[in-house]
Design an enzyme around this catalytic site. Structure first.
Site, PDB file in Angstrom:
ATOM      1  N   CYS A  40      -3.562 -24.740 -26.738  1.00  0.00           N
ATOM      2  CA  CYS A  40      -4.630 -25.254 -27.617  1.00  0.00           C
ATOM      3  C   CYS A  40      -5.912 -24.439 -27.448  1.00  0.00           C
ATOM      4  O   CYS A  40      -6.681 -24.261 -28.386  1.00  0.00           O
ATOM      5  CB  CYS A  40      -4.882 -26.745 -27.360  1.00  0.00           C
ATOM      6  SG  CYS A  40      -5.416 -27.138 -25.680  1.00  0.00           S
ATOM      7  N   HIS A 290      -7.895 -31.240 -23.575  1.00  0.00           N
ATOM      8  CA  HIS A 290      -7.388 -30.673 -24.818  1.00  0.00           C
ATOM      9  C   HIS A 290      -8.543 -30.088 -25.629  1.00  0.00           C
ATOM     10  O   HIS A 290      -9.647 -30.626 -25.644  1.00  0.00           O
ATOM     11  CB  HIS A 290      -6.688 -31.792 -25.605  1.00  0.00           C
ATOM     12  CG  HIS A 290      -6.133 -31.335 -26.917  1.00  0.00           C
ATOM     13  ND1 HIS A 290      -5.138 -30.383 -27.019  1.00  0.00           N
ATOM     14  CD2 HIS A 290      -6.433 -31.701 -28.207  1.00  0.00           C
ATOM     15  CE1 HIS A 290      -4.853 -30.187 -28.302  1.00  0.00           C
ATOM     16  NE2 HIS A 290      -5.627 -30.965 -29.036  1.00  0.00           N
TER      17      HIS A 290
END
Length: 330
Positions: A40, A290
């Site tokens: 990510c 994240h």
């Protein structure tokens, strides 16, 4: 005033008048990106660069690959192919395989180990710069600063040091591609920028050697933006320097930023920059969590990009995030 670090370039690899700051073509947003392990951190940077108008315009023109003679790894050719694939794909998401395949040439990254988005941005721009300079080993340092990458992202900081004994002023100039801002105790981006340009006393272990006094002296140092970049990238430093814990506070940032108050020359017209991308880190510590991002597409609409998902959103959502990286364009 004694000045150091500003020499005019002898050659200009990419003329600035060829840079197009506005999208040449307006279209809907492109594809999302699959997370191929723990990727990510690189997905958000690839998306932010894809929606950087002057860079996308250049990459879509294929000006680099048509004349590239590099054998093997070339970050410019990879980005050119990637941006085309993202913006022209009929699929809702694509796999950034070429970037993953050559990760080891970009920096010390592995697809299955979480990385830092800011570090990946710096390494990617550095790899693109190396690709631009391939075959031009004779360029002086100032000329190296006139590639397409540096013409877009590079600005110049001035560090003005005033000796507290003889009051001699010395100026030092430093090129930068991004700015790391301390945010502890800063509730807004403007406060963080004010702290960045605030005069600081140099003493203790960091005494300054004054050329006139010919000895180490206490001095005042003030850093200001001397030349603003076409694209200003700022990292809000969320790792506490002492504890390495994540600083989770919300830092307010505007859609339009006036750089004038932070320039060496504070008189004159406002220097307005417009927000076009934001990287957000969600998670309690800097080492886990994240990354996702918000980007403004060529149709003028904002989108939340979270790996494979690309969803339309409003500016209020964009401005209410725990931002990590902010991208502004002139």
């Amino acid at each position: 005033v004694i000045g150091k670090g500003m020499n005019p370039p002898q050659k200009i690899p990419f003329p600035p008048e060829k840079i197009s700051m506005d999208w040449r073509q307006k279209r809907r947003p492109g594809a999302g990106l699959y997370n191929l392990g723990s990727t990510c951190y690189l997905n958000v940077i690839l998306q932010c660069l894809t929606y950087t108008p002057p860079l996308a315009n250049y990459l879509l023109s294929r000006q680099h690959s048509r004349f590239c003679h590099q054998q093997g790894f070339c970050m410019m050719c990879i980005m050119e192919a990637h941006v085309r694939k993202v913006l022209f794909s009929s699929a809702s998401a694509i796999r950034p395989r070429a970037v993953i395949r050559d990760l080891r040439f970009i920096g010390e990254f592995k697809p299955d180990i979480p990385g830092d988005a800011y570090e990946f941005l710096r390494c990617t721009l550095s790899a693109m710069q190396r690709a631009c300079l391939s075959g031009s080993s004779d360029l002086d340092k100032s000329s190296q600063g006139t590639t397409i990458i540096h013409q877009i992202f590079q600005g110049v900081l001035r560090s003005r040091v005033t000796c507290l004994i003889c009051k001699t002023v010395s100026d030092f100039y430093l090129a930068f591609l991004d700015v790391l801002l301390k945010i502890k105790g800063a509730s807004s981006l403007t406060t963080a920028l004010e702290n960045f340009v605030k005069p600081k006393q140099i003493d203790g272990k960091k005494y300054f050697k004054c050329s006139k006094c010919s000895k180490k002296v206490a001095a005042y140092k003030r850093v200001t933006f001397h030349h603003e970049p076409r694209v200003l990238t700022m990292c809000l430093g969320r790792a506490d320097e002492r504890t390495s814990r994540k600083i989770s506070q919300i830092v307010q940032y505007p859609e339009y930023l006036d750089l004038r108050p932070y320039m060496s020359d504070r008189d004159g017209e406002p220097l307005l920059c417009s927000l076009y991308a934001v990287v957000v880190h969600s998670g309690h510590t800097c080492l886990e969590g994240h990354f996702f991002c918000y980007t403004k597409a060529s149709n003028g609409q904002w989108y939340r990009m979270n790996d494979v998902t690309v969803e339309s959103c409003g500016i209020l959502e964009v401005l209410g995030q725990q931002a990590y990286l902010l991208f502004y364009t002139r």
